[in-house]
Design a protein around this motif. Structure first.
Motif, PDB file in Angstrom:
ATOM      1  N   UNK A 138      39.206  -1.585  -8.035  1.00  0.00           N
ATOM      2  CA  UNK A 138      39.235  -1.250  -9.444  1.00  0.00           C
ATOM      3  C   UNK A 138      39.894  -2.383 -10.458  1.00  0.00           C
ATOM      4  N   UNK A 139      40.965  -2.857 -10.009  1.00  0.00           N
ATOM      5  CA  UNK A 139      41.705  -3.865 -10.767  1.00  0.00           C
ATOM      6  C   UNK A 139      40.906  -5.207 -10.737  1.00  0.00           C
ATOM      7  N   UNK A 140      40.309  -5.573  -9.793  1.00  0.00           N
ATOM      8  CA  UNK A 140      39.410  -6.746  -9.589  1.00  0.00           C
ATOM      9  C   UNK A 140      38.281  -6.748 -10.536  1.00  0.00           C
ATOM     10  N   UNK A 141      37.467  -5.307 -10.473  1.00  0.00           N
ATOM     11  CA  UNK A 141      36.364  -5.372 -11.474  1.00  0.00           C
ATOM     12  C   UNK A 141      36.399  -5.446 -12.675  1.00  0.00           C
ATOM     13  N   UNK A 142      38.020  -5.289 -13.048  1.00  0.00           N
ATOM     14  CA  UNK A 142      38.051  -5.428 -14.496  1.00  0.00           C
ATOM     15  C   UNK A 142      38.600  -6.909 -14.907  1.00  0.00           C
ATOM     16  N   UNK A 143      38.614  -7.731 -13.795  1.00  0.00           N
ATOM     17  CA  UNK A 143      39.352  -9.092 -14.147  1.00  0.00           C
ATOM     18  C   UNK A 143      38.558 -10.211 -14.236  1.00  0.00           C
ATOM     19  N   UNK A 144      38.886 -11.293 -14.732  1.00  0.00           N
ATOM     20  CA  UNK A 144      37.948 -12.483 -14.373  1.00  0.00           C
ATOM     21  C   UNK A 144      38.279 -13.399 -13.139  1.00  0.00           C
ATOM     22  N   UNK A 145      39.484 -12.942 -12.572  1.00  0.00           N
ATOM     23  CA  UNK A 145      39.644 -13.608 -11.273  1.00  0.00           C
ATOM     24  C   UNK A 145      40.798 -13.018 -10.699  1.00  0.00           C
ATOM     25  N   UNK A 146      40.749 -13.022  -9.249  1.00  0.00           N
ATOM     26  CA  UNK A 146      41.668 -12.078  -8.556  1.00  0.00           C
ATOM     27  C   UNK A 146      42.725 -13.226  -7.654  1.00  0.00           C
ATOM     28  N   UNK A 147      44.079 -12.725  -7.856  1.00  0.00           N
ATOM     29  CA  UNK A 147      44.943 -13.701  -6.963  1.00  0.00           C
ATOM     30  C   UNK A 147      45.544 -12.471  -6.041  1.00  0.00           C
ATOM     31  N   UNK A 148      44.992 -12.975  -4.767  1.00  0.00           N
ATOM     32  CA  UNK A 148      45.560 -12.363  -3.753  1.00  0.00           C
ATOM     33  C   UNK A 148      46.912 -12.636  -2.826  1.00  0.00           C
ATOM     34  N   UNK A 149      47.921 -12.071  -3.183  1.00  0.00           N
ATOM     35  CA  UNK A 149      49.187 -12.614  -2.553  1.00  0.00           C
ATOM     36  C   UNK A 149      49.323 -11.836  -1.141  1.00  0.00           C
ATOM     37  N   UNK A 150      48.968 -12.611  -0.233  1.00  0.00           N
ATOM     38  CA  UNK A 150      48.855 -11.957   1.193  1.00  0.00           C
ATOM     39  C   UNK A 150      49.836 -12.795   2.062  1.00  0.00           C
ATOM     40  N   UNK A 151      49.995 -12.414   3.351  1.00  0.00           N
ATOM     41  CA  UNK A 151      50.613 -13.217   4.352  1.00  0.00           C
ATOM     42  C   UNK A 151      51.664 -12.572   5.191  1.00  0.00           C
ATOM     43  N   UNK A 152      52.545 -13.217   5.449  1.00  0.00           N
ATOM     44  CA  UNK A 152      53.746 -12.634   6.259  1.00  0.00           C
ATOM     45  C   UNK A 152      55.010 -12.189   5.207  1.00  0.00           C
ATOM     46  N   UNK A 153      55.807 -11.186   5.694  1.00  0.00           N
ATOM     47  CA  UNK A 153      56.893 -11.112   5.077  1.00  0.00           C
ATOM     48  C   UNK A 153      57.833 -12.101   5.476  1.00  0.00           C
ATOM     49  N   UNK A 154      59.174 -12.156   4.650  1.00  0.00           N
ATOM     50  CA  UNK A 154      59.891 -13.195   5.129  1.00  0.00           C
ATOM     51  C   UNK A 154      60.565 -13.067   6.596  1.00  0.00           C
ATOM     52  N   UNK A 155      60.502 -12.055   7.044  1.00  0.00           N
ATOM     53  CA  UNK A 155      61.324 -11.896   8.333  1.00  0.00           C
ATOM     54  C   UNK A 155      60.465 -11.691   9.330  1.00  0.00           C
ATOM     55  N   UNK A 156      58.930 -11.956   9.054  1.00  0.00           N
ATOM     56  CA  UNK A 156      58.033 -12.249  10.063  1.00  0.00           C
ATOM     57  C   UNK A 156      58.199 -13.692  10.795  1.00  0.00           C
ATOM     58  N   UNK A 157      59.181 -14.348  10.190  1.00  0.00           N
ATOM     59  CA  UNK A 157      59.258 -15.557  10.878  1.00  0.00           C
ATOM     60  C   UNK A 157      60.769 -15.854  10.833  1.00  0.00           C
ATOM     61  N   UNK A 158      61.337 -16.855  11.409  1.00  0.00           N
ATOM     62  CA  UNK A 158      62.641 -16.966  11.307  1.00  0.00           C
ATOM     63  C   UNK A 158      63.192 -16.562  12.827  1.00  0.00           C
ATOM     64  N   UNK A 159      64.488 -16.270  12.796  1.00  0.00           N
ATOM     65  CA  UNK A 159      65.113 -16.389  14.339  1.00  0.00           C
ATOM     66  C   UNK A 159      64.699 -14.793  15.032  1.00  0.00           C
ATOM     67  N   UNK A 160      64.526 -14.878  16.174  1.00  0.00           N
ATOM     68  CA  UNK A 160      63.951 -13.647  16.906  1.00  0.00           C
ATOM     69  C   UNK A 160      62.554 -13.025  16.141  1.00  0.00           C
ATOM     70  N   UNK A 161      61.586 -13.825  15.658  1.00  0.00           N
ATOM     71  CA  UNK A 161      60.404 -13.396  15.125  1.00  0.00           C
ATOM     72  C   UNK A 161      59.313 -14.129  15.418  1.00  0.00           C
ATOM     73  N   UNK A 162      59.150 -14.065  16.948  1.00  0.00           N
ATOM     74  CA  UNK A 162      58.023 -14.629  17.564  1.00  0.00           C
ATOM     75  C   UNK A 162      56.958 -13.759  17.527  1.00  0.00           C
ATOM     76  N   UNK A 163      55.584 -14.367  17.328  1.00  0.00           N
ATOM     77  CA  UNK A 163      54.394 -13.710  17.218  1.00  0.00           C
ATOM     78  C   UNK A 163      53.208 -14.137  18.080  1.00  0.00           C
ATOM     79  N   UNK A 164      52.919 -13.194  18.806  1.00  0.00           N
ATOM     80  CA  UNK A 164      51.761 -13.644  19.853  1.00  0.00           C
ATOM     81  C   UNK A 164      50.339 -13.807  19.032  1.00  0.00           C
ATOM     82  N   UNK A 165      50.318 -13.132  18.100  1.00  0.00           N
ATOM     83  CA  UNK A 165      48.886 -13.092  17.372  1.00  0.00           C
ATOM     84  C   UNK A 165      49.587 -13.661  16.012  1.00  0.00           C
TER      85      UNK A 165
END
Ligand code: NOJ
Length: 765
Positions: free
Chosen positions: A496-523
């Motif tokens: 709904x927010x996107x429909x009302x707008x000229x452009x969409x900024x999508x702030x996505x990805x990892x949170x801070x502690x999804x990397x760093x020490x003891x934050x290995x990922x297999x996917x």
């Protein structure tokens, strides 16, 4: 060769006299230090000497098996050499006071901290910093960190982390400078210079600690703390140079890594800590273990605590972080003849020397001036510097139809789980940061547009879909802020927010502690729930800009194919939101370049640009050929190559020229290229120079970075960029581990990334 003139001879004689005076004065300083420490050690009991080797867990942050047991009593008894991760000049002053007023010999304590990418003013994570390819900015960030940390009581940082890492499953890729040996070595030096300055006794410089020595970044399968195994020739050519560069820059301490090397844990590895580090490289500082590193050798299967403590001391460890092995067992080992007094004395001397070099014996409180802490930490100037530096670290991965920069947009939808999350902006290992004071992307955009545009915010989805995983990634004061609404509800609100707008900024990805020490990922793809959000946003037909937060390269194939613009912002530090807004709105033109390859899928890992050719290389232009080195189901290509990064403008490379067709052992080859800013914006470009040694006594990589320059060109401007190559740049370790160059054919490549270059050739005579 021309004969030297009299003037040249005179200059050489004067230089020699000056050098010898300098050496004499240095050795004068050394003699004074030695005499002081001799005298002090003459008064010390064995227990007090062992106390200097002890670095217990007592800080505000405990990450492993450590506990705070009677620290005050131990300090009074002279059984503590230093403490770490205590925050605030007041607290540190109070603890130092116990040491210098209530212990018998009044020896001051060292106060360490993980000041990894800034102190309270947090800069981008190191992986992000490396993408700036700007050594002066990197040095400046370390300088500011050192200024702030020293004002708040800290005199020793556990940084720089210089582990070469080529496996993005390993969460700690975020803490280093990526995959390349040359770039990593330059950064290692810049960081040490930034922390230590030119005079360690100044109260605004701090002792650096190069870590994790060594090869920690090569953990098998990218699983943290896992085994490493590597040939010596690879170590010497690819993994060891950044540590050596930091030592050559004068780093005062080294941290042993958790992993094993040639079957012996680094913490107990005499070849590594003594033969290589001290004897071959001439290191004259001290070695500290990593957290519980000695105790962990019990689990490695090297013996009981007493045995592994003796092993560590004999290998060259001087200070025991948290394991309590040195303090608890070395006396008994000495009585039994398992270690010598000389070994204990040597370790004790190295710790005392560090304290002496920091000026702690002159003034134990020199780093805890409470007034300095009030006026020099998290200042507007430092924050402004962090904002400017952060904007240099972002990498524009895609920008179809020049969606970015956003011009004249009246309504902007800001969507995504990382859009309104101050706590996650600093990224991993930001121990001293006050996370609530960070600038989120929502804050930054609002600051930037004021009343000129309308921002509609919606969270859109959680960081991950699984609440249990969410709990694992919401630690260390960095909550993802789990939203209990259903995925459907959240997406509907975002659409709904996107429909009302000229452009969409999508702030996505990892949170801070999804990397760093003891934050290995297999996917290492974007979590499915976030992909669903992107799909729904794209389906609105509105232009979507993906602002990607991440601590590692990700497999974002689908996003690359479908989202028209992608700006990778890593974790930009406390000022991230303002810096991202600066780039999105065109105040700053992005110029970051990847220091790590982005693979297409995890099956390709390790994937790095400076690989070997093999005997069956894939013919150029093909992505599969039977009986060649390739995969059936994916090409050998990366998703984004090392050195890659777009700009709002375009740069053209022409006229690659060499000053000669050959290079002699004493000569210099000039390599030049004409660079034109051919687009519509002023901007900076990182011009990269690679070589290939075509024939060697051992196989050589298909490309190796040997130089780079970050240059700023006005739109329409052309400049000739010149590099210089000498025989030294062509050296490598051969199978006898001799550092040599070998005459023959070389290629030289200059371009905008490791995958897009002009090419020429020369012969080394
Ligand atoms: C463990 C980490 O491996 C190291 O990088 C850090 O410096 C220490 N803990 C101290 O916090």
């Amino acid at each position: 060769m021309k004969k030297p003139t009299n003037l040249l001879i005179l200059i050489a004689v004067l230089a020699a006299i000056l050098l010898s005076c300098n050496q004499q004065s240095n050795s004068g300083g050394d003699q004074k230090m030695t005499a002081f420490i001799d005298d002090l050690m003459g008064k010390m009991t064995l227990e007090e000497k062992l106390g200097q080797l002890n670095l217990p867990a007592s800080g505000d942050i405990i990450t492993g098996a450590g506990s705070n047991n009677n620290i005050t009593e131990k300090i009074k008894e002279g059984k503590v050499g230093g403490l770490f991760n205590i925050k605030s000049a007041e607290k540190i002053r109070a603890v130092q006071q116990i040491a210098v007023e209530q212990s018998r010999l009044k020896i001051p304590l060292l106060f360490g901290m993980d000041v990894i990418h800034g102190y309270q003013t947090v800069f981008p994570i190191p992986l992000g910093m490396s993408c700036s390819w700007d050594m002066s900015l990197i040095e400046k960030s370390a300088r500011i960190a050192s200024q702030e940390a020293s004002a708040d009581g800290i005199c020793w940082t556990f940084s720089p982390m210089v582990d070469i890492a080529r496996d993005p499953r390993w969460g700690r890729v975020s803490e280093g400078s990526g995959e390349d040996t040359y770039l990593g070595s330059q950064i290692a030096q810049a960081m040490v210079k930034g922390y230590q300055g030119d005079d360690l006794t100044k109260n605004n410089t701090i002792l650096a600690c190069v870590k994790h020595f060594a090869l920690y970044g090569a953990a098998e399968a990218g699983r943290d703390y896992n085994t490493t195994d590597m040939s010596r020739i690879r170590m010497y050519n690819e993994y060891l140079p950044p540590y050596k560069a930091a030592i050559d820059a004068g780093a005062g301490s080294v941290m042993a890594s958790f992993n094993e090397i040639d079957g012996i844990p680094a913490t107990g590895n005499k070849w590594l800590l003594t033969d290589l580090l001290h004897n071959q490289w001439g290191f004259n500082g001290f070695v500290v273990t990593d957290y519980t590193g000695i105790l962990e050798m019990v689990d490695h299967g090297m013996g009981n605590l007493k045995e592994v403590s003796a092993l560590a001391l004999k290998a060259g460890v001087d200070m025991d972080m948290v394991a309590d092995g040195f303090l608890g067992t070395l006396k008994e080992s000495l009585d039994e003849g398992k270690v010598t007094q000389q070994e204990i004395d040597q370790a004790c001397r190295r710790i005392l020397e560090a304290k002496y070099k920091l000026g702690l014996f002159d003034d134990p409180y020199r780093y805890c001036d409470v007034n300095r802490a009030k006026s020099e930490v998290f200042t507007p100037e430092n924050r402004q510097a962090a904002r400017e530096i952060a904007a240099q670290t972002f990498v524009l991965l895609k920008n179809d139809k020049q969606i970015l920069p956003l011009l004249n947009k009246k309504t902007i939808a800001l969507v995504g789980p990382l859009a309104d999350n101050r706590e996650n902006m600093p990224g991993t290992w930001s121990v001293a940061g006050d996370f609530a004071k960070s600038v989120s992307l929502l804050d930054g955009l609002k600051n930037a547009v004021g009343t000129e545009a309308n921002i509609i915010y919606a969270k859109g989805t959680n960081v991950v879909g699984d609440p249990q995983l969410d709990a694992r990634i919401s630690i260390f004061g960095k909550p993802t802020k789990w939203d209990n609404r259903s995925q459907k509800q959240m997406i509907a609100e975002a659409v709904a927010a996107a429909r009302k707008s000229d452009v969409v900024i999508a702030a996505v990805g990892e949170s801070a502690e999804m990397s760093g020490e003891c934050a290995s990922r297999s996917d290492i793809s974007l979590p499915e729930n976030q992909k669903e959000l992107l799909e729904a946003l794209l389906a609105t037909g509105k232009p979507v800009v993906m602002v990607l937060f991440t601590g590692r390269p990700l497999t974002i194939n689908w996003e690359k194919a479908n989202v028209p613009a992608i700006l990778n912002v890593w974790f930009g530090g406390t000022e991230a939101g303002d810096a991202i807004a600066d780039v999105l709105l065109g105040k700053v033109n992005p110029s970051g370049k990847l220091s790590s390859t982005f693979p297409q899928n995890v099956g390709q890992i390790p994937l790095y640009y400076n690989h070997k050719n093999t005997g069956r290389p894939l013919p150029e232009g093909k992505w599969f050929s039977k009986f060649r080195s390739n995969y059936l189901d994916v090409s050998n290509d990366p998703l984004f190559p090392f050195g890659f990064g777009l700009s709002y403008t375009t740069f053209d490379y022409k006229n690659l020229k060499l000053s000669d067709s050959s290079l002699t052992a004493t000569g210099e080859l000039k390599v030049s290229v004409d660079l034109t800013n051919s687009g519509n914006y002023d901007g900076a470009e990182v011009v990269q120079l690679y070589i290939r040694d075509m024939v060697g006594s051992v196989t050589r990589p298909v490309k190796e970075l040997k130089g780079f320059q970050k240059v700023f060109l006005k739109k329409g401007e052309t400049r000739t960029i010149e590099f210089s190559l000498t025989e030294k740049d062509l050296r490598f370790y051969n199978s006898d581990l001799k550092f040599v160059s070998e005459p023959g054919d070389f290629k030289v490549f200059v371009g905008t990334s490791s995958a897009q270059t002009l090419e020429a050739g020369f012969i080394l005579k």
